[in-house]
Design a protein around this motif. Structure first.
Motif, PDB file in Angstrom:
ATOM      1  N   LEU A 190     -63.921  77.280  63.890  1.00 40.07           N
ATOM      2  CA  LEU A 190     -64.113  76.397  65.045  1.00 40.07           C
ATOM      3  C   LEU A 190     -62.792  75.743  65.442  1.00 40.07           C
ATOM      4  N   TRP A 191     -61.972  75.382  64.464  1.00 34.77           N
ATOM      5  CA  TRP A 191     -60.663  74.803  64.782  1.00 34.77           C
ATOM      6  C   TRP A 191     -59.797  75.822  65.513  1.00 34.77           C
ATOM      7  N   ARG A 192     -59.766  77.059  64.998  1.00 37.87           N
ATOM      8  CA  ARG A 192     -58.975  78.107  65.662  1.00 37.87           C
ATOM      9  C   ARG A 192     -59.476  78.351  67.085  1.00 37.87           C
TER      10      ARG A 192
ATOM     11  N   PRO B 143     -52.116  65.536  59.616  1.00 36.53           N
ATOM     12  CA  PRO B 143     -51.926  65.957  61.014  1.00 36.53           C
ATOM     13  C   PRO B 143     -52.429  67.370  61.277  1.00 36.53           C
ATOM     14  N   CYS B 144     -53.105  67.530  62.412  1.00 37.78           N
ATOM     15  CA  CYS B 144     -53.494  68.865  62.884  1.00 37.78           C
ATOM     16  C   CYS B 144     -52.223  69.695  63.034  1.00 37.78           C
ATOM     17  N   SER B 145     -52.213  70.906  62.501  1.00 39.91           N
ATOM     18  CA  SER B 145     -50.979  71.694  62.538  1.00 39.91           C
ATOM     19  C   SER B 145     -50.686  72.240  63.931  1.00 39.91           C
ATOM     20  N   ARG B 146     -51.600  72.009  64.879  1.00 36.57           N
ATOM     21  CA  ARG B 146     -51.357  72.467  66.248  1.00 36.57           C
ATOM     22  C   ARG B 146     -50.883  71.326  67.144  1.00 36.57           C
ATOM     23  N   CYS B 147     -51.467  70.121  66.978  1.00 35.17           N
ATOM     24  CA  CYS B 147     -51.122  69.038  67.908  1.00 35.17           C
ATOM     25  C   CYS B 147     -50.697  67.749  67.216  1.00 35.17           C
ATOM     26  N   GLY B 148     -50.829  67.681  65.900  1.00 40.36           N
ATOM     27  CA  GLY B 148     -50.347  66.513  65.169  1.00 40.36           C
ATOM     28  C   GLY B 148     -51.340  65.373  65.035  1.00 40.36           C
TER      29      GLY B 148
ATOM     30  N   PHE C 196     -62.444  68.457  61.682  1.00 42.01           N
ATOM     31  CA  PHE C 196     -62.024  68.945  63.003  1.00 42.01           C
ATOM     32  C   PHE C 196     -60.888  68.099  63.533  1.00 42.01           C
ATOM     33  N   CYS C 197     -60.199  68.616  64.538  1.00 47.63           N
ATOM     34  CA  CYS C 197     -59.179  67.858  65.243  1.00 47.63           C
ATOM     35  C   CYS C 197     -59.829  67.289  66.499  1.00 47.63           C
ATOM     36  N   PRO C 198     -59.837  65.970  66.654  1.00 50.09           N
ATOM     37  CA  PRO C 198     -60.554  65.371  67.788  1.00 50.09           C
ATOM     38  C   PRO C 198     -59.899  65.660  69.137  1.00 50.09           C
ATOM     39  N   VAL C 199     -58.670  66.162  69.147  1.00 52.56           N
ATOM     40  CA  VAL C 199     -58.029  66.518  70.415  1.00 52.56           C
ATOM     41  C   VAL C 199     -58.233  67.998  70.730  1.00 52.56           C
ATOM     42  N   CYS C 200     -57.982  68.854  69.749  1.00 52.76           N
ATOM     43  CA  CYS C 200     -58.170  70.297  69.978  1.00 52.76           C
ATOM     44  C   CYS C 200     -59.652  70.652  70.115  1.00 52.76           C
ATOM     45  N   GLN C 201     -60.512  69.868  69.463  1.00 54.90           N
ATOM     46  CA  GLN C 201     -61.951  70.162  69.469  1.00 54.90           C
ATOM     47  C   GLN C 201     -62.696  68.917  69.923  1.00 54.90           C
TER      48      GLN C 201
END
Ligand SMILES: [Zn+2]
Length: 313
Positions: free
Chosen positions: A194-196, A262-267, A282-287
């Motif tokens: 789901l993160w990807r 930190p999310c490895s995509r957006c921090g 989950f990352c609250p910005v990416c997801q």
């Protein structure tokens, strides 16, 4: 719980070290190991002794051995439940006993297959093969006939599975974990897929596009494939092992177990929330999470790199 990559590593080990061997003697000593067998330990011993192991097979997180080249409906197989901590170890037959060993099968090459299980949620069951309930004609242990195909199977139809998922009006993560919909995706790899995909696990499946749902299934396969590549080679030749989630596959995880990092995509800091009596990461910005009311998530844009499967909305 071991997930698909860990179970596949065990299967490969069994294929290398046990397939082709005859079983000369069997002992089942664990009180709980035979609890799923109607005839208890005696029945397991009687139905395994003298058999030649001719296959080590897996669907999702289910693992079984087949015997005597008989892969037809009704033939016996040994379904291995790894539970929380089950291990299938191959050692020489004169190796010293180990703690928490509950069953063993002496093989005709001087080795033996040991079932070691500290927490005793696992076990062995001898059951007949039966056709899968999904109508594919695949043979599965009868007690696992309800288990749907996993994303690694040659016959896995990602689009048909995505359609089945979209027809259900519930959270996408709940469906990824439903073994009758798609098998082998556990809590860890559901979160990773789901993160990807840039999709929150509480989004309603019916509100996602077919492409987006098929993309999640694709990511589930690739994240498990990456985990297998990372952990599948770190085994001693005679040691077929599974330690559950906390072992050697951790390196390949982006969000699972990383709350606050930190999310490895957006921090943005990864968030953990309760879901189905477990943790979702989950990352609250990416997801972007859906509103708790069940309303659809809004169309917030995501900063930074574009996300695969982000065409969803
Ligand atoms: Zn992020």
């Amino acid at each position: 719980m071991p997930e698909l990559p860990e179970v596949e590593v065990v299967r490969r080990g069994l294929e290398s070290h046990v397939v082709g061997r005859g079983i000369t003697r069997v002992e089942v000593t664990g009180a709980r190991t035979a609890r799923r067998q109607p005839g208890g330990p005696t029945e397991i011993v009687d139905r395994l002794r003298g058999r030649v192991v001719t296959g080590a097979q897996r669907r999702g997180k289910y693992l079984w051995l087949t015997f005597d080249g008989d892969h037809t409906a009704g033939a016996d197989c040994l379904l291995v439940h790894l539970g929380m901590s089950g291990q299938m170890l191959v050692t020489t037959a004169d190796a010293p006993p180990v703690r928490h060993m509950h069953a063993r099968a002496v093989l005709d090459d001087g080795n033996e297959l040991r079932f070691v299980d500290q927490r005793t949620f696992g076990g062995w069951t001898v059951v007949p093969l039966a056709e899968a309930l999904d109508g594919t004609g695949v043979l599965l242990p009868a007690s696992a006939a309800h288990v749907a195909a996993d994303p690694f199977e040659p016959g896995f139809d990602a689009l048909a599975t995505a359609r089945a998922i979209r027809r259900r009006d519930t959270e996408i993560k709940r469906l990824l974990l439903d073994q009758t919909v798609v098998s082998g995706i556990g809590n860890i790899y559901a979160d990773e897929a789901l993160w990807r995909s840039g999709i929150h696990g509480r989004r309603r499946a019916g509100a996602l596009t077919l492409t987006a749902v098929a993309g999640v299934l694709d990511h589930a396969r690739s994240v498990m494939s990456d985990a297998l590549d990372a952990g599948g080679t770190s085994f001693d030749a005679l040691y077929v092992n599974v330690n559950g989630a906390s072992g050697y596959f951790d390196r390949s995880l982006d969000v699972y177990g990383r709350a606050g990092e930190p999310c490895s995509r957006c921090g943005t800091a990864v968030v953990r929330e309760d879901f189905m009596n477990r943790g979702s990461h989950f990352c609250p910005v990416c997801q972007v999470p859906p509103r708790r009311s069940g309303a659809r998530a809004g169309g917030r844009s995501v900063p930074g790199r574009s996300l695969p499967g982000r065409s969803v909305r």
